[in-house]
Design a protein around this motif. Structure first.
Motif, PDB file in Angstrom:
ATOM      1  N   GLU A 163       0.834  -1.209   0.000  1.00  0.00           N
ATOM      2  CA  GLU A 163       0.000   0.000   0.000  1.00  0.00           C
ATOM      3  C   GLU A 163       0.865   1.253   0.000  1.00  0.00           C
ATOM      4  O   GLU A 163       0.532   2.245  -0.672  1.00  0.00           O
ATOM      5  N   GLN A 164       1.977   1.218   0.736  1.00  0.00           N
ATOM      6  CA  GLN A 164       2.895   2.352   0.730  1.00  0.00           C
ATOM      7  C   GLN A 164       3.510   2.540  -0.654  1.00  0.00           C
ATOM      8  O   GLN A 164       3.596   3.668  -1.170  1.00  0.00           O
ATOM      9  N   ASN A 165       3.925   1.446  -1.272  1.00  0.00           N
ATOM     10  CA  ASN A 165       4.513   1.512  -2.618  1.00  0.00           C
ATOM     11  C   ASN A 165       3.477   1.951  -3.648  1.00  0.00           C
ATOM     12  O   ASN A 165       3.808   2.633  -4.618  1.00  0.00           O
ATOM     13  N   GLU A 166       2.240   1.553  -3.425  1.00  0.00           N
ATOM     14  CA  GLU A 166       1.165   1.940  -4.338  1.00  0.00           C
ATOM     15  C   GLU A 166       0.965   3.456  -4.300  1.00  0.00           C
ATOM     16  O   GLU A 166       0.768   4.092  -5.356  1.00  0.00           O
ATOM     17  N   ARG A 167       1.035   4.023  -3.109  1.00  0.00           N
ATOM     18  CA  ARG A 167       0.930   5.486  -2.994  1.00  0.00           C
ATOM     19  C   ARG A 167       2.133   6.164  -3.651  1.00  0.00           C
ATOM     20  O   ARG A 167       1.985   7.230  -4.269  1.00  0.00           O
ATOM     21  N   TYR A 168       3.292   5.523  -3.527  1.00  0.00           N
ATOM     22  CA  TYR A 168       4.492   6.071  -4.173  1.00  0.00           C
ATOM     23  C   TYR A 168       4.331   6.066  -5.689  1.00  0.00           C
ATOM     24  O   TYR A 168       4.683   7.037  -6.378  1.00  0.00           O
TER      25      TYR A 168
END
Length: 327
Positions: free
Chosen positions: A206-211
């Motif tokens: 989810e963090q990488n998706e926001r990135y």
């Protein structure tokens, strides 16, 4: 049933086995009962001994201890008196309750004197009680260890402890239950670790998706800036083409300089867009590779259930991912 409820049931089962094996052994050692008796050097010792065990049955440990001390004053090698002293020390009312004592007493001085001065029957019976007590103590240590069973290492220690426990006869079923439940606990720990790992992967995803979303936004902004840069060049070129006259040289130089600067700016915007696209594409590929696979999680959980002997749960889990891998 809770995590340790099964072990408490197991302990109760061993207690029942103790009670079964001590049937016919109970009674006042000074009376004609299953407990082996011996003759005192002084007939008065028998009366004192009987009174001591009667005080024990009533829970009057202080007066009981006094009676046994008087017996030993008369005969310091009287094993039955040491049995009474041992019972006072451990706080039990009847000899057969020694089998259910939950603390070690094999090194107790009274117990050692019973083994030293008692006849074969008394030594055999007290040794049996001590062994039964030790079995209960081992289960209690196992229970205490499993209270901390939050890692596979602790479960492995518990497995070794189970192997070291020497259960009495007729306890094979209890031993199998112990092994089966421990295997089940091991499976639950493995599943908890799998779920934790999955949640961590999900959080990172989810963090990488926001990135990636931020990178996509950077690409759109770079495209917008490039479009604005190209838009700025066209009017300048049109102005340069329209400049005429004898005194137009200075204006033409200014416009040419402006066009040159705008062209350089456009090239920088192109490079910026190219870098933004490359970053976004790379992040997209990494994101696709790191995406948590819920079916893989369920597949691994089913395998853990299977290894733990939880067949029904394993089958239910496999049914939820039918046609996945070798299911």
């Amino acid at each position: 049933m809770g995590k340790l409820g099964w072990l408490q049931d197991l302990t109760r089962g061993v207690v029942k086995l103790c009670e079964k094996q001590t049937e016919g052994m109970s009674g006042n050692p000074s009376a004609d009962s299953g407990m082996p008796a011996e003759k005192a050097a002084d007939p008065s010792c028998a009366s004192l001994l009987r009174r001591g065990f009667m005080f024990l049955e009533d829970g009057d440990f202080e007066r009981a201890d006094g009676m046994f001390e008087r017996v030993l004053d008369s005969n310091p090698e009287y094993a039955q008196a040491y049995l009474g002293k041992l019972m006072v020390h451990l706080g039990v009312n009847r000899p057969e309750e020694l089998a259910k004592v939950k603390k070690p007493f094999e090194k107790n001085s009274h117990f050692q004197k019973i083994l030293r001065f008692g006849d074969d029957a008394l030594r055999e019976q007290l040794t049996q009680y001590q062994q039964m007590s030790e079995q209960l103590q081992q289960l209690l240590r196992l229970e205490a260890l499993l209270q901390q069973a939050t890692s596979d290492e602790v479960v492995q220690q518990a497995e070794k402890m189970i192997q070291s426990i020497k259960f009495m006869e007729d306890s094979d079923e209890l031993m199998d239950q112990c092994r089966a439940k421990l295997a089940s606990m091991k499976a639950e720990l493995e599943i908890a670790a799998l779920r934790k790992e999955f949640e961590e992967k999900k959080k990172n995803f989810e963090q990488n998706e926001r990135y990636v979303m931020r990178l996509d936004y950077a690409v759109r902004q770079a495209k917008k800036e490039l479009g604005e840069s190209e838009t700025n060049i066209s009017p300048l070129q049109a102005q340069l083409a329209s400049v005429r006259g004898l005194f137009s040289g200075k204006r033409r130089n200014e416009l040419e300089t402006m066009i040159l600067q705008a062209s350089k700016d456009r090239e920088e915007k192109k490079k910026k867009l190219s870098r933004a696209k490359a970053d976004a594409e790379r992040a997209q590929r990494e994101l696709a590779q790191d995406k948590p696979d819920e079916k893989e999680l369920l597949y691994q959980i089913a395998g853990a259930y299977l290894r733990g002997g939880l067949i029904v749960r394993a089958l239910w889990m496999y049914q939820s991912i039918e046609n996945y891998k070798d299911v």
